[in-house]
Design a protein around this motif. Structure first.
Motif, short mmCIF file in Angstrom:
data_model
loop_
_atom_site.label_atom_id
_atom_site.label_comp_id
_atom_site.label_asym_id
_atom_site.label_seq_id
_atom_site.Cartn_x
_atom_site.Cartn_y
_atom_site.Cartn_z
N ASP A 3 2.01 1.71 -3.54
CA ASP A 3 0.89 2.23 -4.33
C ASP A 3 0.71 3.72 -4.06
O ASP A 3 0.52 4.50 -5.00
CB ASP A 3 -0.41 1.51 -3.94
N ALA A 4 0.74 4.09 -2.78
CA ALA A 4 0.53 5.49 -2.45
C ALA A 4 1.62 6.36 -3.08
O ALA A 4 1.35 7.40 -3.66
CB ALA A 4 0.54 5.67 -0.94
N GLY A 5 2.87 5.90 -2.97
CA GLY A 5 3.96 6.69 -3.54
C GLY A 5 3.86 6.80 -5.05
O GLY A 5 3.99 7.88 -5.62
N LEU A 6 3.63 5.64 -5.68
CA LEU A 6 3.52 5.67 -7.14
C LEU A 6 2.35 6.52 -7.57
O LEU A 6 2.43 7.28 -8.53
CB LEU A 6 3.36 4.25 -7.68
N GLY A 7 1.22 6.36 -6.83
CA GLY A 7 0.01 7.08 -7.22
C GLY A 7 0.17 8.58 -7.18
O GLY A 7 -0.48 9.30 -7.94
N ILE A 8 1.04 9.07 -6.29
CA ILE A 8 1.22 10.51 -6.20
C ILE A 8 2.25 10.98 -7.21
O ILE A 8 2.50 12.18 -7.36
CB ILE A 8 1.63 10.89 -4.76
N GLY A 9 2.87 10.04 -7.92
CA GLY A 9 3.80 10.44 -8.97
C GLY A 9 5.25 10.46 -8.52
O GLY A 9 6.04 11.23 -9.03
N ALA A 10 5.61 9.58 -7.55
CA ALA A 10 7.01 9.51 -7.18
C ALA A 10 7.75 8.67 -8.20
O ALA A 10 7.25 7.65 -8.66
CB ALA A 10 7.14 8.88 -5.78
N SER A 11 8.98 9.10 -8.55
CA SER A 11 9.78 8.30 -9.47
C SER A 11 10.32 7.10 -8.70
O SER A 11 10.31 7.09 -7.48
CB SER A 11 10.92 9.14 -10.02
N SER A 42 0.83 -1.20 0.00
CA SER A 42 0.00 0.00 0.00
C SER A 42 0.86 1.26 0.00
O SER A 42 0.49 2.27 -0.59
CB SER A 42 -0.93 0.00 1.21
N ILE A 43 2.04 1.19 0.63
CA ILE A 43 2.93 2.35 0.63
C ILE A 43 3.47 2.59 -0.78
O ILE A 43 3.55 3.73 -1.25
CB ILE A 43 4.10 2.13 1.61
N GLN A 78 12.80 8.09 -6.04
CA GLN A 78 12.16 8.77 -4.91
C GLN A 78 11.40 7.77 -4.05
O GLN A 78 11.39 7.86 -2.83
CB GLN A 78 11.19 9.84 -5.42
N LEU A 79 10.77 6.82 -4.73
CA LEU A 79 10.04 5.79 -3.98
C LEU A 79 10.99 5.06 -3.04
O LEU A 79 10.68 4.84 -1.87
CB LEU A 79 9.41 4.82 -4.98
#
Lengths: 266, 246, 437
Positions: C323-331, C320-321, C334-335
């Motif tokens: 998903d949350a990071g990717l969903g906000i547009g982290a590269s 879920s973390i 950065q993830l």
């Protein structure tokens, strides 16, 4: 007949087109999870995807922000255009796409950071704020629009995971809003919440509808009926019917749609 | 057109079946009431008429039961699409049947009065008109239970016959009244009886429209109005009875 | 598709209602209780047995090593005569004072002083003259005065004072000469002996004389070696784990790499010593016996452990973390650095500390790369010769002198304490990690 386009608008002018999908299929290895789906998503509207488990609605939703890319065995064919530009083309930056098309997940997943940091993270990594003052403003606006400002303004330093379930989900919505997206995707956002929290989220969706195109996947037909203007019914990987919500729920055209929404599963 | 498959939750089907059976019973009662009232009128039987008047309470009770059940289904089952249309139609049909029952009661009441006067000729037409109307009620409720749009539409067409009956009865009663002025009281009552039957026919037609909407989700196009009494003027009088039809 | 008809359920009328109170059932219950009791007792027995072994080990070590932390000192009266020392008093207060003082003949002064005790054997430690020099260096004004000092005794006297000899036995099998015993008794009776905490043990490096030997050199050597090992293994291991988990494609090559790393963690440590010998010493000609080589060798050994621990910790980050990071547009980068590593860090550190503790206790590979030399100085840097605690223990345990027996056990106690501390830190981190998510 596998699709009915939205040609029965109930009133007035058609809302501006935001996402158009044509002949989209998704394969997990050899298995085809989504079969040739075409539909349009308009701005300033809520579009709901309904259907039984495993029918492909979440898979289709995740195509819009290319989250299926993270799955090794997934393969997406067909064309999806955001404001006319193909989102799967090599010159579309997936990171920026995901800022423009935000996502809220089924189980609230705030970062294990403070409330402020949760909201500020997105604008920070995309370079949307030019200083702390501007960042503070963005955070406050996002929290206000998500209806969380009053409850959170004295606790901005506390961990995001210390909030209740409904508050956490609103925090995730605020986090998505903070990067000023154009589309918000919601994958069963209320399924982990109690009825009061659900009602607050539905009210929030109603508020947000004016600014963003919202696509919501839900198991709960009553929720789809309450919240959306357009509904698409998926079954076994195909889109069976797509039309105005009021027509889908009072007089659907397709037999399978009627059976599903009246509870005649056979 | 039948729904071949049942709800996954069987008790939902049971509830709908119960509602339909209440409607059917109401329909049966209405038919019996109309037949009984008209019989009492023709045979000049005041006891029979009194029984009809008392029986109307049962129709009212059934209507209350149907309404309560429909509301409960809507609250608890959240019906959608064709289920919702059918429940709403059942609710409206129950109301219509209750009004039909009231008309039958009214006919019975007037039968008592008419029985006290000497018999009049045009009363012969009434049983025939009643037969048509009763068959309309039976058929339209069959159409509701069987979800048969064709039958419903056919019933709507038959209303023309009822209107014809009414028109002819109206003319003959007017003529009779003009020729037999001391029979004006019973004749006027008979006129009202005819009017009630004509109204019952209209109600049966509107039930047919409700059935059509419940099954297809679309409205029947405007039904024909062939009741021309409002346009008919007796050359010897200024005003004819105005039909309250728009 | 057939519907589910409630009437098709197995009607319970076919079965007799179960009598839970029958004799057969009661016997079953009792058998079950007996089996559970037996299991519990067996477990408890195993625990007690292990505990007994551990208690025995600890008891033996503490009994032998506790005395290593004390030593005996003898009181002497020193006359700091400049003539005996050969120091010119004028020069001692001049500009070159320190050098002048250092060149004094403290050995001679010590000999002269001990002669006053009137004993036929040496009772004062051969390195005790350093105390004299230290006294003068600290305060040159003692020159020309007489001071009373307590200095360390020889190992024989020290051991006699600690009662390490069975004096009832005959001289031949006793292990100590009559003259030493007489000297000790003489000193005892004159009240010239005292027992104090042995600070030399903590501050001095190895020595031929047991009373002067300390673990400072080995401890510092261990520290430097482990620092090098961790400094190399941790970044490389974590980055390798991040790459393998996040970025590497899933194909046969990466599968092979994963299998290889898992097997590397099980390779006997002495093989890594051979590797270090061949590569670092013979090929790269790095300084023998230096912490940098020892650390590099231990790094090779620790890295697979860190990679495995890091991979597990990264795998345990909830999707879920991501998903949350990717969903906000982290590269992807950065993830990893903003989300995955911070959450995986406690797990990674637990694994690293456990790997480090293991490295700290390694002897065989370091022996092979030459850290077994007799090193008398505390190491000055990463490239100077050094030894590590386990090797020091090994060397002392091999020494013929009796005085080293207690030193060996004392050094073992120190090593165990350090390992215990490291593992406690690992456990604390692991608990915090479990609580956080």
């Amino acid at each position: 007949m596998t699709e009915v386009s939205a040609n029965r608008p109930e009133m007035g002018v058609a809302a501006p087109l935001k996402i158009s999908a044509r002949n989209v299929s998704v394969f997990y290895g050899a298995k085809q999870a989504l079969k040739n789906v075409s539909l349009d998503v308009s701005s300033e509207q809520v579009t709901a995807f309904i259907g039984p488990s495993g029918c492909g609605k979440s898979t289709f939703l995740r195509c819009f922000n290319r989250m299926n890319d993270t799955i090794d065995t997934a393969r997406v064919t067909g064309e999806i255009r955001l404001d006319g530009r193909d989102i799967n083309s090599p010159d579309m930056d997936v990171v920026q796409l995901r800022a423009r098309v935000g996502m809220v997940f089924q189980k609230p997943n705030p970062f294990p950071k403070s409330i402020y940091e949760n909201i500020a993270y997105g604008p920070r990594i995309h370079g949307l704020a030019r200083g702390k003052v501007e960042l503070d403003e963005i955070v406050e606006n996002a929290l206000r629009r998500a209806g969380l400002w009053d409850e959170a303004k004295d606790r901005l330093g506390e961990s995001g995971t210390a909030l209740s379930g409904g508050q956490q989900q609103r925090l995730c919505i605020a986090r998505a809003i903070a990067v000023d997206p154009e589309v918000i995707l919601m994958d069963e956002p209320c399924s982990a919440l109690d009825p009061i929290a659900t009602a607050k989220i539905e009210e929030l969706i109603d508020d947000l509808r004016g600014r963003y195109a919202i696509v919501i996947v839900t198991h709960n037909m009553q929720q789809a009926a309450r919240v959306s203007q357009k509904t698409a019914f998926f079954h076994l990987g195909s889109m069976v019917e797509y039309g105005d919500t009021s027509m889908i729920f009072t007089n659907p055209v397709q037999r399978r749609t009627k059976d599903y929404i009246t509870g005649r599963y056979g | 057109m039948r729904e071949p498959n049942a709800h996954t939750v069987k008790s939902f089907d049971d509830d709908i079946a119960l509602l339909r059976s209440i409607i059917s019973r109401m329909g049966g009662l209405c038919e019996a009431q109309i037949v009984g009232a008209v019989d009492a009128l023709v045979t000049r039987n005041m006891d029979a008429a009194a029984r009809v008047v008392a029986e109307d309470a049962r129709i009212d009770a059934l209507e209350a039961e149907a309404e309560a059940l429909a509301v409960k289904i809507i609250a608890l089952r959240a019906p959608l699409a064709n289920d919702l249309r059918e429940i709403v139609a059942a609710l409206k049909i129950a109301g219509v049947l209750e009004r039909i029952g009231d008309y039958a009661k009214n006919i019975a009441k007037r039968a008592s009065v008419v029985a006290q006067a000497p018999p009049i000729g045009p009363v012969i037409i009434v049983p025939e008109m009643a037969r048509v109307v009763v068959s309309m009620i039976r058929d339209v409720l069959d159409a509701f239970v069987d979800r048969d749009v064709d039958l419903a539409r056919a019933v709507c067409e038959r209303d023309r016959g009822v209107d014809d009956f009414y028109n002819s009865l109206f003319r003959s009663l007017l003529t009779f009244m003009m020729e037999n002025p001391h029979y004006i009281t019973p004749s006027t009552h008979l006129l009202f009886v005819a009017k009630n039957l004509e109204r019952i026919g209209d109600h049966a037609t509107s039930v047919g429209e409700m059935v059509h909407f419940a099954v297809t989700g679309e409205h029947l196009t405007d039904r024909p109005k062939s009741d021309d009494t409002s346009t008919y003027l007796n050359k010897s009088s200024d005003d004819a009875g105005f039909s309250d039809e728009p | 598709m057939t519907g589910f008809s409630p009437n098709a359920v197995l009607s319970p009328d076919d079965r007799e209602p179960t009598n839970w109170q029958s004799a057969r059932m009661r016997r079953r219950v009792e058998a079950r209780y007996r089996a559970e009791l037996f299991f519990k007792l067996a477990g408890l027995g195993a625990l007690l047995l292990a505990g007994a072994f551990l208690a025995f080990l600890l008891f033996t070590i503490v009994r032998d090593g506790a005395s290593g932390f004390r030593h005996s000192e003898v009181r002497i009266s020193v006359q700091f005569s400049p003539q005996l020392l050969g120091i010119d008093p004028v020069a001692a207060s001049g500009p070159d004072a320190a050098a002048v003082i250092r060149r004094g003949d403290y050995v001679g002064l010590m000999q002269a002083t001990t002669a006053q005790l009137g004993l036929p054997v040496d009772v004062v430690s051969e390195g005790a003259w350093l105390a004299l020099r230290r006294a003068v260096t600290d305060d040159p004004r003692v020159l020309g005065t007489t001071r009373t000092l307590w200095v360390p005794v020889t190992s024989s006297i020290d051991l006699l004072a600690k009662g390490k000899f069975d004096l009832a036995r005959p001289a031949i099998s006793r292990g100590i000469s009559d003259r030493d015993v007489a000297a000790w008794r003489s000193l005892e009776s004159r009240g010239l002996l005292r027992m104090r905490f042995n600070s030399l043990f903590m501050t001095e490096a190895d020595s031929t004389a047991p009373e002067l030997a300390g673990i400072a050199g080995a401890a510092l050597g261990s520290l430097l070696t482990v620092l090098v090992a961790l400094g190399l293994a941790f970044p490389i291991g974590v980055m390798a784990a991040v790459y393998l988990e996040e970025f590497a494609p899933r194909n046969r090559w990466t599968d092979m790499i994963e299998v290889s790393i898992n097997n590397l963690a099980a390779v006997p440590s002495i093989i890594f010593g051979l590797l270090g010998l061949a590569v670092f010493l013979n090929f790269f000609n790095m300084p023998r016996s230096a912490p940098v080589v020892g650390g590099a060798t231990l790094a090779l050994m620790t890295m697979p452990v860190i990679v495995i621990a890091a991979r597990l910790a990264i795998k345990a980050v909830p999707p879920s973390i991501r998903d949350a990071g990717l969903g906000i547009g982290a590269s992807p980068i950065q993830l990893v650095f903003h989300h995955i590593l911070p959450i995986a860090l406690p797990g990674i550190m637990t694994g690293s500390i456990i790997g480090t503790a293991r490295a700290l206790g390694e002897t065989a590979p370091l022996l092979l790369i030459g850290m077994r030399a007799f090193v008398t100085d505390v190491p000055q840097g990463f490239a100077s010769p050094a030894t590590v605690l386990p090797v020091q223990i090994f060397l002392w345990s091999d020494d013929v002198q009796r005085g080293f027996v207690e030193k060996t056990s004392a050094a073992i106690i120190v090593l165990l304490v350090v390992l215990l501390l490291l593992n406690s830190v690992a456990i604390y981190l692991r608990n915090r990690y479990e609580r956080q998510l």
